[in-house]
Scaffold this motif. Sequence first.
Motif, PDB file in Angstrom:
ATOM      1  N   SER A 155     -88.704 -27.632  19.506  1.00  0.00           N
ATOM      2  CA  SER A 155     -87.645 -28.285  18.737  1.00  0.00           C
ATOM      3  C   SER A 155     -86.322 -27.566  18.962  1.00  0.00           C
ATOM      4  CB  SER A 155     -87.980 -28.296  17.240  1.00  0.00           C
ATOM      5  OG  SER A 155     -89.176 -29.006  16.994  1.00  0.00           O
ATOM      6  N   ILE A 156     -85.262 -28.243  18.586  1.00  0.00           N
ATOM      7  CA  ILE A 156     -83.912 -27.685  18.655  1.00  0.00           C
ATOM      8  C   ILE A 156     -83.402 -27.499  17.236  1.00  0.00           C
ATOM      9  CG2 ILE A 156     -81.528 -28.101  19.385  1.00  0.00           C
ATOM     10  CD1 ILE A 156     -82.644 -29.799  21.677  1.00  0.00           C
ATOM     11  N   LEU A 157     -82.922 -26.293  16.942  1.00  0.00           N
ATOM     12  CA  LEU A 157     -82.248 -26.029  15.677  1.00  0.00           C
ATOM     13  C   LEU A 157     -80.750 -25.938  15.945  1.00  0.00           C
ATOM     14  CD1 LEU A 157     -84.408 -23.279  13.883  1.00  0.00           C
ATOM     15  CD2 LEU A 157     -84.422 -25.747  13.498  1.00  0.00           C
ATOM     16  N   ALA A 158     -79.986 -26.835  15.356  1.00  0.00           N
ATOM     17  CA  ALA A 158     -78.528 -26.802  15.465  1.00  0.00           C
ATOM     18  C   ALA A 158     -77.962 -26.433  14.102  1.00  0.00           C
ATOM     19  CB  ALA A 158     -77.987 -28.154  15.915  1.00  0.00           C
ATOM     20  N   VAL A 159     -77.149 -25.397  14.067  1.00  0.00           N
ATOM     21  CA  VAL A 159     -76.604 -24.883  12.801  1.00  0.00           C
ATOM     22  C   VAL A 159     -75.107 -25.163  12.756  1.00  0.00           C
ATOM     23  CG1 VAL A 159     -76.291 -22.860  11.337  1.00  0.00           C
ATOM     24  CG2 VAL A 159     -78.344 -23.062  12.744  1.00  0.00           C
TER      25      VAL A 159
ATOM     26  N   TRP B  28     -87.250 -35.522  12.983  1.00  0.00           N
ATOM     27  CA  TRP B  28     -85.994 -34.824  12.701  1.00  0.00           C
ATOM     28  C   TRP B  28     -85.930 -34.471  11.218  1.00  0.00           C
ATOM     29  CZ3 TRP B  28     -82.871 -37.065   9.046  1.00  0.00           C
ATOM     30  CH2 TRP B  28     -83.055 -38.441   8.812  1.00  0.00           C
ATOM     31  N   GLU B  29     -85.162 -33.449  10.905  1.00  0.00           N
ATOM     32  CA  GLU B  29     -84.955 -33.000   9.530  1.00  0.00           C
ATOM     33  C   GLU B  29     -83.546 -32.457   9.382  1.00  0.00           C
ATOM     34  OE1 GLU B  29     -89.511 -31.308   8.699  1.00  0.00           O
ATOM     35  OE2 GLU B  29     -87.807 -29.939   9.004  1.00  0.00           O
ATOM     36  N   VAL B  30     -83.032 -32.506   8.161  1.00  0.00           N
ATOM     37  CA  VAL B  30     -81.739 -31.901   7.824  1.00  0.00           C
ATOM     38  C   VAL B  30     -81.967 -30.936   6.672  1.00  0.00           C
ATOM     39  CG1 VAL B  30     -79.387 -32.294   7.016  1.00  0.00           C
ATOM     40  CG2 VAL B  30     -80.441 -33.932   8.580  1.00  0.00           C
ATOM     41  N   HIS B  31     -81.496 -29.709   6.833  1.00  0.00           N
ATOM     42  CA  HIS B  31     -81.633 -28.680   5.802  1.00  0.00           C
ATOM     43  C   HIS B  31     -80.227 -28.241   5.377  1.00  0.00           C
ATOM     44  CE1 HIS B  31     -85.966 -28.123   6.786  1.00  0.00           C
ATOM     45  NE2 HIS B  31     -85.554 -28.525   7.972  1.00  0.00           N
TER      46      HIS B  31
ATOM     47  N   ALA C 134     -75.247 -36.667  20.077  1.00  0.00           N
ATOM     48  CA  ALA C 134     -75.471 -37.462  18.870  1.00  0.00           C
ATOM     49  C   ALA C 134     -74.827 -36.801  17.657  1.00  0.00           C
ATOM     50  CB  ALA C 134     -76.970 -37.647  18.641  1.00  0.00           C
ATOM     51  N   LEU C 135     -74.997 -35.490  17.523  1.00  0.00           N
ATOM     52  CA  LEU C 135     -74.390 -34.786  16.391  1.00  0.00           C
ATOM     53  C   LEU C 135     -72.864 -34.830  16.465  1.00  0.00           C
ATOM     54  CD1 LEU C 135     -76.653 -31.616  16.008  1.00  0.00           C
ATOM     55  CD2 LEU C 135     -76.742 -33.758  14.736  1.00  0.00           C
ATOM     56  N   LEU C 136     -72.331 -34.657  17.661  1.00  0.00           N
ATOM     57  CA  LEU C 136     -70.881 -34.668  17.816  1.00  0.00           C
ATOM     58  C   LEU C 136     -70.299 -36.043  17.497  1.00  0.00           C
ATOM     59  CD1 LEU C 136     -70.502 -32.508  21.047  1.00  0.00           C
ATOM     60  CD2 LEU C 136     -69.825 -31.868  18.730  1.00  0.00           C
ATOM     61  N   SER C 137     -71.091 -37.097  17.731  1.00  0.00           N
ATOM     62  CA  SER C 137     -70.605 -38.440  17.415  1.00  0.00           C
ATOM     63  C   SER C 137     -70.500 -38.656  15.911  1.00  0.00           C
ATOM     64  CB  SER C 137     -71.528 -39.488  18.033  1.00  0.00           C
ATOM     65  OG  SER C 137     -72.789 -39.499  17.396  1.00  0.00           O
ATOM     66  N   CYS C 138     -71.139 -37.795  15.131  1.00  0.00           N
ATOM     67  CA  CYS C 138     -71.044 -37.869  13.668  1.00  0.00           C
ATOM     68  C   CYS C 138     -69.854 -37.079  13.140  1.00  0.00           C
ATOM     69  CB  CYS C 138     -72.325 -37.344  13.021  1.00  0.00           C
ATOM     70  SG  CYS C 138     -73.834 -38.220  13.485  1.00  0.00           S
ATOM     71  N   LEU C 139     -69.194 -36.320  13.997  1.00  0.00           N
ATOM     72  CA  LEU C 139     -68.098 -35.452  13.579  1.00  0.00           C
ATOM     73  C   LEU C 139     -66.751 -36.056  13.931  1.00  0.00           C
ATOM     74  CD1 LEU C 139     -69.614 -32.055  14.797  1.00  0.00           C
ATOM     75  CD2 LEU C 139     -69.761 -33.049  12.518  1.00  0.00           C
TER      76      LEU C 139
ATOM     77  N   TYR D 106     -75.379 -22.157  -0.164  1.00  0.00           N
ATOM     78  CA  TYR D 106     -75.040 -20.813  -0.611  1.00  0.00           C
ATOM     79  C   TYR D 106     -74.165 -20.128   0.445  1.00  0.00           C
ATOM     80  CZ  TYR D 106     -78.898 -21.756  -3.808  1.00  0.00           C
ATOM     81  OH  TYR D 106     -79.712 -22.320  -4.755  1.00  0.00           O
ATOM     82  N   PRO D 107     -73.150 -19.359   0.024  1.00  0.00           N
ATOM     83  CA  PRO D 107     -72.247 -18.716   0.994  1.00  0.00           C
ATOM     84  C   PRO D 107     -72.906 -17.525   1.687  1.00  0.00           C
ATOM     85  CG  PRO D 107     -71.680 -18.041  -1.233  1.00  0.00           C
ATOM     86  CD  PRO D 107     -72.761 -19.085  -1.375  1.00  0.00           C
ATOM     87  N   THR D 108     -72.810 -17.500   2.997  1.00  0.00           N
ATOM     88  CA  THR D 108     -73.256 -16.347   3.776  1.00  0.00           C
ATOM     89  C   THR D 108     -72.039 -15.580   4.276  1.00  0.00           C
ATOM     90  OG1 THR D 108     -73.323 -17.614   5.832  1.00  0.00           O
ATOM     91  CG2 THR D 108     -75.332 -17.599   4.487  1.00  0.00           C
ATOM     92  N   SER D 109     -72.268 -14.533   5.037  1.00  0.00           N
ATOM     93  CA  SER D 109     -71.154 -13.749   5.561  1.00  0.00           C
ATOM     94  C   SER D 109     -70.332 -14.544   6.569  1.00  0.00           C
ATOM     95  CB  SER D 109     -71.688 -12.475   6.227  1.00  0.00           C
ATOM     96  OG  SER D 109     -72.385 -11.671   5.307  1.00  0.00           O
ATOM     97  N   ASN D 110     -70.937 -15.566   7.182  1.00  0.00           N
ATOM     98  CA  ASN D 110     -70.260 -16.324   8.227  1.00  0.00           C
ATOM     99  C   ASN D 110     -69.681 -17.653   7.765  1.00  0.00           C
ATOM    100  OD1 ASN D 110     -70.879 -14.399  10.224  1.00  0.00           O
ATOM    101  ND2 ASN D 110     -72.896 -15.310  10.555  1.00  0.00           N
ATOM    102  N   ALA D 111     -70.171 -18.206   6.662  1.00  0.00           N
ATOM    103  CA  ALA D 111     -69.746 -19.550   6.272  1.00  0.00           C
ATOM    104  C   ALA D 111     -69.923 -19.759   4.776  1.00  0.00           C
ATOM    105  CB  ALA D 111     -70.546 -20.593   7.055  1.00  0.00           C
ATOM    106  N   ALA D 112     -69.198 -20.756   4.259  1.00  0.00           N
ATOM    107  CA  ALA D 112     -69.329 -21.120   2.850  1.00  0.00           C
ATOM    108  C   ALA D 112     -70.591 -21.928   2.602  1.00  0.00           C
ATOM    109  CB  ALA D 112     -68.105 -21.901   2.393  1.00  0.00           C
ATOM    110  N   GLY D 113     -71.143 -22.474   3.664  1.00  0.00           N
ATOM    111  CA  GLY D 113     -72.382 -23.241   3.586  1.00  0.00           C
ATOM    112  C   GLY D 113     -72.860 -23.573   4.988  1.00  0.00           C
ATOM    113  N   ASN D 114     -74.135 -23.885   5.129  1.00  0.00           N
ATOM    114  CA  ASN D 114     -74.698 -24.189   6.444  1.00  0.00           C
ATOM    115  C   ASN D 114     -75.536 -25.462   6.365  1.00  0.00           C
ATOM    116  OD1 ASN D 114     -74.371 -21.596   8.394  1.00  0.00           O
ATOM    117  ND2 ASN D 114     -74.652 -20.905   6.288  1.00  0.00           N
ATOM    118  N   ILE D 115     -75.453 -26.258   7.427  1.00  0.00           N
ATOM    119  CA  ILE D 115     -76.308 -27.433   7.579  1.00  0.00           C
ATOM    120  C   ILE D 115     -77.133 -27.233   8.837  1.00  0.00           C
ATOM    121  CG2 ILE D 115     -76.432 -29.933   7.854  1.00  0.00           C
ATOM    122  CD1 ILE D 115     -73.744 -30.142   6.485  1.00  0.00           C
ATOM    123  N   ILE D 116     -78.448 -27.267   8.699  1.00  0.00           N
ATOM    124  CA  ILE D 116     -79.353 -27.056   9.829  1.00  0.00           C
ATOM    125  C   ILE D 116     -79.975 -28.395  10.215  1.00  0.00           C
ATOM    126  CG2 ILE D 116     -81.344 -25.782  10.697  1.00  0.00           C
ATOM    127  CD1 ILE D 116     -80.903 -23.823   8.329  1.00  0.00           C
ATOM    128  N   PHE D 117     -79.789 -28.781  11.457  1.00  0.00           N
ATOM    129  CA  PHE D 117     -80.422 -29.978  11.994  1.00  0.00           C
ATOM    130  C   PHE D 117     -81.607 -29.536  12.850  1.00  0.00           C
ATOM    131  CE2 PHE D 117     -75.959 -30.907  11.387  1.00  0.00           C
ATOM    132  CZ  PHE D 117     -75.963 -32.144  10.764  1.00  0.00           C
TER     133      PHE D 117
END
Length: 497
Positions: A33-37, A126-129, A159-164, A133-144
């Motif tokens: 699988s591919i994890l995109a963060v 597919w799943e979306v997580h 496909a993900l970029l077409s959603c942005l 919660y804020p981490t050191s790198n971001a205010a929040g994260n979305i994992i595809f």
Amino acid sequence: MDQCHTEEECEVLPDMPVSPTGQYFSSSMLSISILAVLESEIPIDDSLTLTLLKDVFLPINPRFSSIMVGDKKGVKKWKRVEVTLEDHINVPSFPAGMLPEFYDECFNDYMTKISLERFPLNKPLWEVHIIKYPTSNAAGNIIFKLHHALGDGFSLMGALLSCLQRADNPSLPLTFPSRESSSKRDEKNKGIFRCLGQVFSGVVNTVSDFGSTLIKSSFTRDGLSPIRSCGDGVEFRPSVITTLTFSLDHIKQIKAKLGVTINDVIMGVVFLGTRLYMQASSTSSSSHDDEQQQQQGNANATALVVLNTRAIGGYKTVGEMVKPNSKMPWGNQFTFLHVSIPKLKHGEIDDQASSNPIRFVKKAHRMIKRKRNSVAVYLTGRMLEILRKFRGPEVAAQYVYNTLNSSSIAMSNLIGPVEQMALANHPVKGLYFTLVGGPEAKPTTPRKVDAVHHAGVTTSRRQSHSEKEDLQKGLDREGRKSPGEEGRRRRPPKRQQ
């Protein structure tokens, strides 16, 4: 649970067979699988999640609303089902009011957890997580999390970029850097004798590379080293993602000065960093045999470079990718390339000469240039197709597994937009990806991140537009620890005042 209520909803799509590579990656041997963060600059508001998935994501490709089914001959095809979106959305709950460092640990543990989980076969892969919660790198994260059978990184990231949208002006499309091949620019200056020499060297390189690939995938493996345990079942062990940041401006300066590509510079950095890590780990090991330590630190190590076989000139729209006979089709259109990681030279006058970064960059440039003057990667693809046709997809999947398992690290890349991106008015701070479920020791995906700009990916991966390149590495938690990790203990979390 995703299910069908009518025969039409459960109809097997006659023109949507699972690609050969998709069958390899969803076999009893492999489930990759591919994890995109996606890192958000602002806290995540997930109130529009269902709407975006229903109206934007699902219509991109029928595979996002389909499951894999096999016929009597074992050939897999895509079967459309009714999608229950709530079953694909996960919003984990962590203790509230903690510091970002605490949530860094929670994020890493959660990534480890989902990387080990296989997709159930009764719903789309597919799943979306959503990590709110804020981490050191971001205010929040979305994992595809997307199964590789759906498509390769080029297709799925497209496909993900077409959603942005563009963060500065959502009404304008994202743009991508041009990628004119230097070889094409030089073709006009080539004489007939030089062309004949290149053809001859191409034949020699093809025979050599194809033969070495067969041997590497079938008979030999990289040996024990600080980055390779040689144990079975590496794909079932916990892993953690680590990011390192480099100046993209500095990389461009090196590229211009040495007359190489950004890919060459990034590969040289990865190779040198890997060797220095191997050397440091073997030196700090408990073994008192100096010769054995030196051998492990400079052991033979192979990088498995993933190459896109499309004639890439930039991303096309998803609509163009799914058209019949598209020049840049949707699906798994890639192959593997074995590249030996250069060794540190012992016996030099000083250590700096042994680990000269310029030597590693030039070595990477020469190796990739030679490999590209070869059609061995295409012969390997044809051989896999013959294996699948006459001996079945499981046999071909076994060959792919052996190819991955024989290497020490895997490297992948993509190209990203020039402008900063946004998702539903959430400015994107960074976007990176990694592979999970494979038996290779360490997947490496160069990645770049910045609060304002982001750049892109290609064996050096340009993934938005900025001054920073991150090297993302999946590190085996049960393997060797990184230098300085010994003695580091997890402290009790502190609450914010």
